[in-house]
Structures are given as structure tokens and as C-alpha cells.
Design a protein around this motif. Sequence first.
Motif, PDB file in Angstrom:
ATOM      1  N   ASP A 245       0.773  -1.120   0.012  1.00 33.96           N
ATOM      2  CA  ASP A 245       0.136  -0.038   0.144  1.00 33.96           C
ATOM      3  C   ASP A 245       1.086   1.405  -0.063  1.00 33.96           C
ATOM      4  O   ASP A 245       0.627   2.322  -0.686  1.00 33.96           O
ATOM      5  CB  ASP A 245      -1.013   0.189   1.218  1.00 33.96           C
ATOM      6  N   ARG A 246       1.968   1.185   1.056  1.00 36.32           N
ATOM      7  CA  ARG A 246       2.840   2.203   0.853  1.00 36.32           C
ATOM      8  C   ARG A 246       4.510   1.656   0.533  1.00 36.32           C
ATOM      9  O   ARG A 246       4.556   0.343   0.925  1.00 36.32           O
ATOM     10  CB  ARG A 246       2.821   3.156   2.186  1.00 36.32           C
ATOM     11  N   ILE A 247       5.447   2.531   0.220  1.00 33.37           N
ATOM     12  CA  ILE A 247       6.566   1.941   0.141  1.00 33.37           C
ATOM     13  C   ILE A 247       7.528   2.910   1.052  1.00 33.37           C
ATOM     14  O   ILE A 247       7.276   4.109   0.769  1.00 33.37           O
ATOM     15  CB  ILE A 247       7.050   2.052  -1.363  1.00 33.37           C
ATOM     16  N   ALA A 248       8.602   2.333   1.475  1.00 34.60           N
ATOM     17  CA  ALA A 248       9.600   3.176   2.118  1.00 34.60           C
ATOM     18  C   ALA A 248      10.665   2.702   1.334  1.00 34.60           C
ATOM     19  O   ALA A 248      11.096   1.460   1.532  1.00 34.60           O
ATOM     20  CB  ALA A 248       9.621   2.772   3.753  1.00 34.60           C
ATOM     21  N   VAL A 249      11.161   3.554   0.434  1.00 36.55           N
ATOM     22  CA  VAL A 249      12.743   3.247   0.051  1.00 36.55           C
ATOM     23  C   VAL A 249      14.046   3.620   0.759  1.00 36.55           C
ATOM     24  O   VAL A 249      14.079   4.541   1.323  1.00 36.55           O
ATOM     25  CB  VAL A 249      12.636   4.045  -1.357  1.00 36.55           C
ATOM     26  N   MET A 250      14.680   2.677   0.937  1.00 35.31           N
ATOM     27  CA  MET A 250      16.166   2.750   1.817  1.00 35.31           C
ATOM     28  C   MET A 250      17.280   2.950   1.024  1.00 35.31           C
ATOM     29  O   MET A 250      17.301   2.318   0.094  1.00 35.31           O
ATOM     30  CB  MET A 250      16.225   1.495   2.811  1.00 35.31           C
ATOM     31  N   TYR A 251      18.073   3.672   1.290  1.00 31.13           N
ATOM     32  CA  TYR A 251      19.345   3.665   0.607  1.00 31.13           C
ATOM     33  C   TYR A 251      20.416   4.023   1.478  1.00 31.13           C
ATOM     34  O   TYR A 251      20.266   5.035   2.388  1.00 31.13           O
ATOM     35  CB  TYR A 251      19.379   4.828  -0.673  1.00 31.13           C
ATOM     36  N   ALA A 252      21.610   3.162   1.671  1.00 32.96           N
ATOM     37  CA  ALA A 252      22.642   3.250   2.534  1.00 32.96           C
ATOM     38  C   ALA A 252      22.162   3.767   3.857  1.00 32.96           C
ATOM     39  O   ALA A 252      22.465   4.721   4.593  1.00 32.96           O
ATOM     40  CB  ALA A 252      23.486   4.646   1.811  1.00 32.96           C
ATOM     41  N   GLY A 253      21.362   3.045   4.679  1.00 36.32           N
ATOM     42  CA  GLY A 253      21.018   2.961   5.760  1.00 36.32           C
ATOM     43  C   GLY A 253      19.916   4.121   6.218  1.00 36.32           C
ATOM     44  O   GLY A 253      19.606   4.217   7.374  1.00 36.32           O
ATOM     45  N   THR A 254      19.531   4.812   5.382  1.00 39.87           N
ATOM     46  CA  THR A 254      18.339   5.860   5.635  1.00 39.87           C
ATOM     47  C   THR A 254      17.185   5.518   4.736  1.00 39.87           C
ATOM     48  O   THR A 254      17.302   5.121   3.609  1.00 39.87           O
ATOM     49  CB  THR A 254      19.016   7.030   5.373  1.00 39.87           C
ATOM     50  N   LEU A 255      16.036   6.521   4.976  1.00 36.39           N
ATOM     51  CA  LEU A 255      15.091   6.456   4.175  1.00 36.39           C
ATOM     52  C   LEU A 255      15.028   7.597   3.066  1.00 36.39           C
ATOM     53  O   LEU A 255      15.401   8.773   3.463  1.00 36.39           O
ATOM     54  CB  LEU A 255      13.524   6.518   4.731  1.00 36.39           C
ATOM     55  N   VAL A 256      14.920   7.442   1.810  1.00 36.57           N
ATOM     56  CA  VAL A 256      15.167   8.771   0.786  1.00 36.57           C
ATOM     57  C   VAL A 256      13.727   9.129   0.366  1.00 36.57           C
ATOM     58  O   VAL A 256      13.635  10.051  -0.379  1.00 36.57           O
ATOM     59  CB  VAL A 256      15.948   8.137  -0.463  1.00 36.57           C
ATOM     60  N   GLU A 257      12.615   7.953   0.341  1.00 37.29           N
ATOM     61  CA  GLU A 257      11.329   8.088  -0.296  1.00 37.29           C
ATOM     62  C   GLU A 257      10.361   7.387   0.641  1.00 37.29           C
ATOM     63  O   GLU A 257      10.699   6.230   0.595  1.00 37.29           O
ATOM     64  CB  GLU A 257      11.208   8.222  -1.679  1.00 37.29           C
ATOM     65  N   VAL A 258       9.512   7.994   0.725  1.00 39.02           N
ATOM     66  CA  VAL A 258       8.134   7.292   1.469  1.00 39.02           C
ATOM     67  C   VAL A 258       6.980   7.600   1.121  1.00 39.02           C
ATOM     68  O   VAL A 258       6.542   9.048   0.985  1.00 39.02           O
ATOM     69  CB  VAL A 258       8.108   7.279   3.216  1.00 39.02           C
ATOM     70  N   GLY A 259       6.258   6.816   0.263  1.00 38.25           N
ATOM     71  CA  GLY A 259       4.516   7.197  -0.107  1.00 38.25           C
ATOM     72  C   GLY A 259       3.852   6.091  -0.337  1.00 38.25           C
ATOM     73  O   GLY A 259       4.236   4.937  -0.486  1.00 38.25           O
ATOM     74  N   ASP A 260       2.772   6.555  -1.019  1.00 45.36           N
ATOM     75  CA  ASP A 260       1.640   5.720  -1.464  1.00 45.36           C
ATOM     76  C   ASP A 260       2.026   4.906  -2.655  1.00 45.36           C
ATOM     77  O   ASP A 260       2.865   5.496  -3.553  1.00 45.36           O
ATOM     78  CB  ASP A 260       0.280   6.577  -2.184  1.00 45.36           C
ATOM     79  N   VAL A 261       1.924   3.701  -2.920  1.00 50.34           N
ATOM     80  CA  VAL A 261       2.551   2.862  -3.830  1.00 50.34           C
ATOM     81  C   VAL A 261       2.304   3.351  -5.347  1.00 50.34           C
ATOM     82  O   VAL A 261       3.245   3.533  -6.071  1.00 50.34           O
ATOM     83  CB  VAL A 261       2.313   1.001  -3.774  1.00 50.34           C
ATOM     84  N   ARG A 262       0.953   3.544  -5.549  1.00 53.41           N
ATOM     85  CA  ARG A 262       0.711   4.128  -6.734  1.00 53.41           C
ATOM     86  C   ARG A 262       1.528   5.624  -6.980  1.00 53.41           C
ATOM     87  O   ARG A 262       1.830   5.741  -8.273  1.00 53.41           O
ATOM     88  CB  ARG A 262      -1.010   4.377  -6.929  1.00 53.41           C
TER      89      ARG A 262
END
Length: 360
Positions: A245-262
Motif C-alpha cells: 500500500d505504501r513503500i519506504a525506499v532505503m538507501y545507504a541506511g536511511t530512508l530516501v522516499e516514503v509514500g503511496d505505492v501508486r
Amino acid sequence: MVKSNNASHMTKTAGKSTDESLLLTIEDLKVYYDTVSGVSKAVDSVSLRIKRGEILGIAGESGCGKSTLTTALLRLTQRPGYIAGGAIHFYPQEKGPIDLLTVSGEQLRAIRWRNLSYLPQGSMNSLNPVLRIADQFCDAILEHSQMSRREALNIVSDLLQQVGLEPHVARMYPHELSGGMKQRVTIAMAIALRPDLVIADEPTTALDVHNQRIIIQMLSELRDKLRMTIILVTHDMAVHAELADRIAVMYAGTLVEVGDVRQIFKAPKHPYTQGLINSIPQIGGQRVRMEGIRGNTPSPRNWPAGCRFHTRCTHVMPECREKVPQLLTIANEQDAQSKQPTLVACHLYTQFGAGGTHDN
Ligand SMILES: Nc1ncnc2c1ncn2[C@@H]1O[C@H](COP(=O)(O)OP(=O)(O)O)[C@@H](O)[C@H]1O
Ligand SMILES: [Mg+2]
């Protein structure tokens, strides 16, 4: 007004959540490993909220800290790893708020499985080879509930059915099952006590395409039928597209983007997220050159200064090399239409005015 990504404002008095829809909150979590060549900052200031009934996907390339994050949620971090800071609060339905980092070992054992289930990476290979499936279920159920052996045995065939397996599988040994069937068994075990939250780390990885499809379909049905909350960890963006439903994108130990999947698939904001989405092979589609992401993931012992992605980013600007971008809500027309605002940590957006409240 620009607000930084700090989840502390929503846990007010005595650790009580003021928001009934929240099931788990992670605040400024840091999980490090002590290695001979230095401290590896595998998870470095992650804040995230998981809402009841959602599938939250955690995405990112291998080595970005996904498994380190999920093992810490259950306090299963092992030496040389340690939790270097932060807070994790869990709000299961039938219990009061639980501070997962300070709760006693005994209390933690009482909520594992019953309220909080965890399918570690490669869990299908951890079934006991000398026990029939029914006995594995019974042992686990008896250890974590008040059920009698007979009651436990009675629910096994029902659980197997829920994951699309025939009742006779209960009498089989793990070596008699295919990888896909073993994975379905481990998922059935994880949901046996109807936990408030299931954390599944790479549940489709290492399966063939046919079995991946079955597991995706099954998780989707379970979510709809049981209204389960799932943290789904996978590097495979195609799986997120189907389930999250939502995605949290991780890069190098941190979150770079979080939001609704669509929203994230329609208009990914962070150049890293854009790269991940461009790397998805188009099955049955036209042959297109895969763009991917140039370069390699940096070492967690020595993250690049400023934005950690700047060494690989095609949009790099001078400030990216110096200033750490904060995870902020970006206010624009598209986000206003979506129920979930998108948060992004990228100077491309701070430059043009990020703003509003955050809700990651
Ligand atoms: N036991 C360990 N000792 C030292 N470093 C580790 C250990 N486990 C993981 N790491 C490091 O932590 C980083 C994140 O790993 P991991 O959480 O497994 O990433 P992911 O699940 O996203 O592939 C990697 O750089 C990895 O090398
Ligand atoms: Mg992993």
C-alpha cells in the motif's frame, strides 16, 4: 512550513499513541555493527510509522540495511550488531503500548508470534528436517499460546488451507515439499495466532517465477481476508507494485522516499527511486534498454558526506556533496490528490520549496 521527519510528536504521554491507526512507530533508529575495519552504520536514523491494516513495503538494493532494520524491530540484532539509538513502540490491539527496546526479554517472548511474527530471510530453509509439518506447527503454537495439543492440531489443516495447501501436507516432512510449499508453510505458521503484525523479509526471493506468483497472490488474499498488517521487505520493486500500500525506499541506511505505492510508481521523486523503478524488467513488454543505477553502493563504514546518493546521482548539485537532505513532505498537485503524502530526502525538492506536515 517545512517540518523535519521526526516521529516523536505523535507519541505523547507515557508512550501512549495518540493516533489509534498506528501499530508501530520507529523513531530515529540507529543499528550499527562493530567490525575490525570500523563501525558500520547499517541503519542510520530511520523514522517510520506503520498503520493498522496496511502492507508497508521496504525497498532498496541489497546491503542498504533492510534486514538490519527488521531484525532490530524484534530485538533480534546479534553481535557485532547493536542498537545505537532510537525508539520503537508497538501498539497491539489487546495490550497496552510496548516499548520494544526496553521491554523485558520475558515480555518480548510473550508477544513474539502472538502479536508480532517474523519471517526472516530464507526462513523456509529453517524448518526442522526431522519433524512432520503438523508437529512443527504444534510445537510453535503450544510454546506461544494456551492451546492444548488437540486444539493446535485442529487448526493446522485450516491454516494450511488458508495458504492453499492440502490437509495431507500436515503429515509430510520438509524434504518432501517444494521451496514454494515450504514458504507457504512458514507463512501459515507466522499467521497461526493471528498476530497484529507480520514482518516478512524477502519472502519471494529464491523462488522460481511460478512460486513467486503463488506467494504474491496468497499474501494479497491473506491481507484482504484477515486484514493483516504486514511489513514486506524485498529488493524486488515488481513485488512491491503488486502488494504494497505504501513503500519506504532505503538507501545507504536511511530512508530516501516514503509514500503511496501508486504515487511512487506513477511519479517517483527521488533519483534513486526512479533508478529502482527503471530497473524493473518488462515481462512480455517491448525490449527496452534497462537503465538501472550507475555505480555501486558505498561502504556503510564510510558513507559519503551530504546526500549519500550523490556519488551515483545524475542530478547531483554542489550542495548534495555537503548538506544532508531531510526527509520532507513535498507539496504539489499530485500529492494533494493522494491520501498519503510523499516524503522525499533530496535537494532537488528542498530547492524548489518542500513543505507541509509529514506522515511517514
Ligand atoms: N553481522 C554483520 N557484521 C557486519 N556487518 C554486517 C552484518 N550484517 C550486515 N552487515 C552490513 O550491514 C549492511 C546492511 O546489511 P543488510 O541489513 O543485510 O542489508 P539488506 O537486507 O538491505 O540487503 C551491509 O553493508 C552489511 O554488510
Ligand atoms: Mg536482507
